[in-house]
Design a protein around this motif. Structure first.
Motif, PDB file in Angstrom:
ATOM      1  N   THR A  84       0.822  -1.201   0.000  1.00 54.60           N
ATOM      2  CA  THR A  84       0.000   0.000   0.000  1.00 54.60           C
ATOM      3  C   THR A  84       0.861   1.258   0.000  1.00 54.60           C
ATOM      4  O   THR A  84       1.994   1.240   0.486  1.00 54.60           O
ATOM      5  CB  THR A  84      -0.953   0.003   1.216  1.00 54.60           C
ATOM      6  OG1 THR A  84      -1.788   1.148   1.135  1.00 54.60           O
ATOM      7  CG2 THR A  84      -0.193   0.029   2.524  1.00 54.60           C
ATOM      8  N   LYS A  85       0.342   2.305  -0.559  1.00 56.08           N
ATOM      9  CA  LYS A  85       1.036   3.582  -0.583  1.00 56.08           C
ATOM     10  C   LYS A  85       0.511   4.520   0.497  1.00 56.08           C
ATOM     11  O   LYS A  85       0.965   5.643   0.611  1.00 56.08           O
ATOM     12  CB  LYS A  85       0.870   4.225  -1.964  1.00 56.08           C
ATOM     13  CG  LYS A  85       1.531   3.440  -3.070  1.00 56.08           C
ATOM     14  CD  LYS A  85       1.212   4.043  -4.425  1.00 56.08           C
ATOM     15  CE  LYS A  85       1.856   3.273  -5.531  1.00 56.08           C
ATOM     16  NZ  LYS A  85       1.275   1.967  -5.772  1.00 56.08           N
ATOM     17  N   LEU A  86      -0.437   4.033   1.281  1.00 55.21           N
ATOM     18  CA  LEU A  86      -1.054   4.873   2.297  1.00 55.21           C
ATOM     19  C   LEU A  86      -0.321   4.759   3.626  1.00 55.21           C
ATOM     20  O   LEU A  86       0.231   3.717   3.966  1.00 55.21           O
ATOM     21  CB  LEU A  86      -2.514   4.469   2.486  1.00 55.21           C
ATOM     22  CG  LEU A  86      -3.393   4.585   1.228  1.00 55.21           C
ATOM     23  CD1 LEU A  86      -4.782   4.077   1.516  1.00 55.21           C
ATOM     24  CD2 LEU A  86      -3.431   6.015   0.736  1.00 55.21           C
ATOM     25  N   ILE A  87      -0.348   5.847   4.392  1.00 56.35           N
ATOM     26  CA  ILE A  87       0.265   5.872   5.712  1.00 56.35           C
ATOM     27  C   ILE A  87      -0.828   6.161   6.734  1.00 56.35           C
ATOM     28  O   ILE A  87      -1.639   7.066   6.551  1.00 56.35           O
ATOM     29  CB  ILE A  87       1.366   6.952   5.785  1.00 56.35           C
ATOM     30  CG1 ILE A  87       2.478   6.631   4.791  1.00 56.35           C
ATOM     31  CG2 ILE A  87       1.927   7.055   7.205  1.00 56.35           C
ATOM     32  CD1 ILE A  87       3.536   7.713   4.677  1.00 56.35           C
ATOM     33  N   GLY A  88      -0.864   5.375   7.775  1.00 52.52           N
ATOM     34  CA  GLY A  88      -1.836   5.583   8.842  1.00 52.52           C
ATOM     35  C   GLY A  88      -2.859   4.467   8.881  1.00 52.52           C
ATOM     36  O   GLY A  88      -3.288   3.944   7.844  1.00 52.52           O
ATOM     37  N   GLN A  89      -3.224   4.105  10.095  1.00 46.94           N
ATOM     38  CA  GLN A  89      -4.143   2.988  10.281  1.00 46.94           C
ATOM     39  C   GLN A  89      -5.528   3.281   9.709  1.00 46.94           C
ATOM     40  O   GLN A  89      -6.144   2.405   9.104  1.00 46.94           O
ATOM     41  CB  GLN A  89      -4.257   2.649  11.763  1.00 46.94           C
ATOM     42  CG  GLN A  89      -5.062   1.408  12.029  1.00 46.94           C
ATOM     43  CD  GLN A  89      -5.061   1.039  13.506  1.00 46.94           C
ATOM     44  OE1 GLN A  89      -4.464   1.700  14.322  1.00 46.94           O
ATOM     45  NE2 GLN A  89      -5.741  -0.035  13.826  1.00 46.94           N
ATOM     46  N   ALA A  90      -6.021   4.493   9.859  1.00 49.41           N
ATOM     47  CA  ALA A  90      -7.361   4.825   9.364  1.00 49.41           C
ATOM     48  C   ALA A  90      -7.428   4.746   7.837  1.00 49.41           C
ATOM     49  O   ALA A  90      -8.388   4.209   7.278  1.00 49.41           O
ATOM     50  CB  ALA A  90      -7.760   6.222   9.834  1.00 49.41           C
ATOM     51  N   LYS A  91      -6.392   5.266   7.164  1.00 45.09           N
ATOM     52  CA  LYS A  91      -6.383   5.222   5.699  1.00 45.09           C
ATOM     53  C   LYS A  91      -6.272   3.791   5.195  1.00 45.09           C
ATOM     54  O   LYS A  91      -6.948   3.396   4.239  1.00 45.09           O
ATOM     55  CB  LYS A  91      -5.233   6.057   5.149  1.00 45.09           C
ATOM     56  CG  LYS A  91      -5.405   7.541   5.352  1.00 45.09           C
ATOM     57  CD  LYS A  91      -4.211   8.297   4.828  1.00 45.09           C
ATOM     58  CE  LYS A  91      -4.339   9.785   5.092  1.00 45.09           C
ATOM     59  NZ  LYS A  91      -3.147  10.517   4.653  1.00 45.09           N
ATOM     60  N   LEU A  92      -5.418   3.003   5.831  1.00 39.27           N
ATOM     61  CA  LEU A  92      -5.250   1.608   5.428  1.00 39.27           C
ATOM     62  C   LEU A  92      -6.521   0.805   5.691  1.00 39.27           C
ATOM     63  O   LEU A  92      -6.918  -0.022   4.874  1.00 39.27           O
ATOM     64  CB  LEU A  92      -4.068   0.980   6.160  1.00 39.27           C
ATOM     65  CG  LEU A  92      -3.695  -0.427   5.747  1.00 39.27           C
ATOM     66  CD1 LEU A  92      -3.368  -0.487   4.259  1.00 39.27           C
ATOM     67  CD2 LEU A  92      -2.520  -0.923   6.564  1.00 39.27           C
ATOM     68  N   ALA A  93      -7.182   1.074   6.809  1.00 39.79           N
ATOM     69  CA  ALA A  93      -8.447   0.392   7.103  1.00 39.79           C
ATOM     70  C   ALA A  93      -9.501   0.746   6.057  1.00 39.79           C
ATOM     71  O   ALA A  93     -10.278  -0.113   5.629  1.00 39.79           O
ATOM     72  CB  ALA A  93      -8.938   0.757   8.506  1.00 39.79           C
ATOM     73  N   GLY A  94      -9.530   1.991   5.619  1.00 37.09           N
ATOM     74  CA  GLY A  94     -10.471   2.397   4.581  1.00 37.09           C
ATOM     75  C   GLY A  94     -10.175   1.712   3.254  1.00 37.09           C
ATOM     76  O   GLY A  94     -11.095   1.253   2.566  1.00 37.09           O
ATOM     77  N   GLN A  95      -8.897   1.610   2.893  1.00 35.81           N
ATOM     78  CA  GLN A  95      -8.533   0.943   1.652  1.00 35.81           C
ATOM     79  C   GLN A  95      -8.894  -0.546   1.727  1.00 35.81           C
ATOM     80  O   GLN A  95      -9.407  -1.114   0.769  1.00 35.81           O
ATOM     81  CB  GLN A  95      -7.051   1.105   1.361  1.00 35.81           C
ATOM     82  CG  GLN A  95      -6.640   0.483   0.034  1.00 35.81           C
ATOM     83  CD  GLN A  95      -5.150   0.561  -0.233  1.00 35.81           C
ATOM     84  OE1 GLN A  95      -4.359   0.861   0.655  1.00 35.81           O
ATOM     85  NE2 GLN A  95      -4.768   0.280  -1.463  1.00 35.81           N
ATOM     86  N   ALA A  96      -8.619  -1.174   2.868  1.00 32.80           N
ATOM     87  CA  ALA A  96      -8.948  -2.597   3.036  1.00 32.80           C
ATOM     88  C   ALA A  96     -10.450  -2.820   2.942  1.00 32.80           C
ATOM     89  O   ALA A  96     -10.918  -3.759   2.286  1.00 32.80           O
ATOM     90  CB  ALA A  96      -8.414  -3.111   4.365  1.00 32.80           C
ATOM     91  N   LEU A  97     -11.231  -1.954   3.573  1.00 37.45           N
ATOM     92  CA  LEU A  97     -12.691  -2.066   3.526  1.00 37.45           C
ATOM     93  C   LEU A  97     -13.196  -1.924   2.093  1.00 37.45           C
ATOM     94  O   LEU A  97     -14.041  -2.708   1.641  1.00 37.45           O
ATOM     95  CB  LEU A  97     -13.332  -0.997   4.415  1.00 37.45           C
ATOM     96  CG  LEU A  97     -14.848  -0.974   4.445  1.00 37.45           C
ATOM     97  CD1 LEU A  97     -15.383  -2.241   5.120  1.00 37.45           C
ATOM     98  CD2 LEU A  97     -15.352   0.253   5.174  1.00 37.45           C
TER      99      LEU A  97
END
Length: 120
Positions: A84-97
């Motif tokens: 992933t190119k995203l940083i931060g748990q909230a952004k990664l959780a959104g991408q996973a969802l």
């Protein structure tokens, strides 16, 4: 340790695992905890015996595990979660969802015959 923390220990349970858990120590530990190990058996020198493999539930468990692996493979390759190119748990959780929701839509479309899910 995780199997030891499960709830009702008087009731039999099952656990699915890949070939890496096909060892005598793991199988013996599962039996001691009243857990039936649905471990994918190695081709040679497997610790999984006929007490497990003869049951229909073992075959079903292998099919379900394959379906789960297909989902994670799709999410890593097509969904872009392998790196992933995203940083931060909230952004990664959104991408996973978003990836899991998209995979569910693709899978439902393939099951329902709405489209050919192999090309998505």
């Amino acid at each position: 340790a995780m199997l030891g923390r499960r709830g009702n220990r008087n009731k039999r349970a099952t656990v699915g695992a890949d070939k890496g858990y096909d060892s005598k120590a793991f199988i013996k530990g599962c039996r001691r905890l009243l857990v039936t190990p649905h471990v994918a058996a190695k081709d040679k020198h497997s610790a999984v015996d006929a007490r497990v493999t003869r049951h229909e539930s073992y075959k079903t468990s292998l099919k379900v595990r394959k379906r789960i692996e297909e989902a994670f493979g799709w999410i890593k390759t097509v969904g872009g979660l392998a790196k992933t190119k995203l940083i931060g748990q909230a952004k990664l959780a959104g991408q996973a969802l978003l990836c899991f929701a998209t995979y569910n839509l693709v899978r439902m479309g393939g099951i329902g015959g709405w489209w050919d899910a192999h090309h998505a």
